[in-house]
Design an enzyme around this catalytic site. Sequence first.
Site: not given
Length: 409
Positions: A158, A195
């Site tokens: 990401t 994350t």
Amino acid sequence: MSSEQSFKIMRDGSITTPKGFKACGLHCGIKKSMRYDIGSIVCEVPANAAAVYTLNKIQAAPIGVTKNSLQVEGKLQAVVANSGNANACTGKQGNQDALTMRSETAKLLGLPEHHVAVASTGVIGECLPMEKVIEGIKKLPESISDGGGNDFGQSILTTDLTEKNICVEVEVNGKKAYISGAAKGSGMIHPNMATMLGFITTDVNIEHTQLQSLLNEVTDESFNMITVDGDTSTNDMVLVMASGLVDNVTLDPSHPDWFAFKAAFQHVAEILAKEIARDGEGATKLVEVEVVGAETDEDARKAVKTIIGSSLVKSAIFGADANWGRIIAAVGRADIPVDPDTIDIRLGKIEMMVQSTPIPFDEHQAEFYLKKANEIHIHVNLNIGNGYAKGWGCDLTYEYVRINAAYRT
């Protein structure tokens, strides 16, 4: 291989190096750019598997689907993962979408649904563009290959700036075996998972229960010892698959090669964890904190996490300010037993405090170290026991604020 290190690092290895594994990554349109956003790892045989998950009480839909898959037999044969969308906090639709990802992947690969795991990472609160996802899944079978490890590594990123891969070779029963890992993680990183997604493959023969026990133990000393910003995500997962295709006897703690295998497995997890911390959003430094002399290892872990998670400590490192007061203040609020009169603190090789007494040090030398070193080491000795822990984080920069102030735009 030396007697000190019972494994060999494979510079050209990937998640597909262990026998039986293939992978791929491609672009299906979840991300606006043409970066890869969907990928898969596939094993030739049902692999014994284990996983650990985020401790955030709000968990994304793929977490529940993967848990469900593993509960059936403790085996997996494929993972389908996407980036750019976390499929978290998306209600019943999100759960259905995660199930659809599993069922479509299983159908196209000819597998039972419970042999497929699902992972997602990205923006929270938006439903997946399922038409694009399904079209991407349809392309996976033709894209999967022995050489697809790097493409898979790209497909899970990401805000990461770099891929995170590691592969080691270890001898088991006189045969070469491999352990490989791929991970993503850059922001919303805090101990108790983050994350982050981590995938580890190996070709040794190890039962599901033993693999789960090993993963739990190793995670506490690696993935759970990193922090970037103190936020624990909704999607974190580390997944391990063992094909058993190296054809060795079943490995367990009674086997003479167990400790060599465990050391190699620990190294893979630790390297992935450190690379996540190093690639923290906006980071310019990897920071390693080592605490010794605590009453227990758990106390030492708490102290490490508090120091490495302190915004004041992280900001001081970014500013090249050797402010040891922020370090000892973090120790004091770690909610562990300490003796205020016995604490030693060292920054790199520079002693700053001995027995809680400040030591004169060269400020210019300390500033030079903080500015020029790529890795900053903080050593704290509490001098009250034998507890030990080590953890990793990064500095806190203006860039971190910029990235997260505009994450959805």
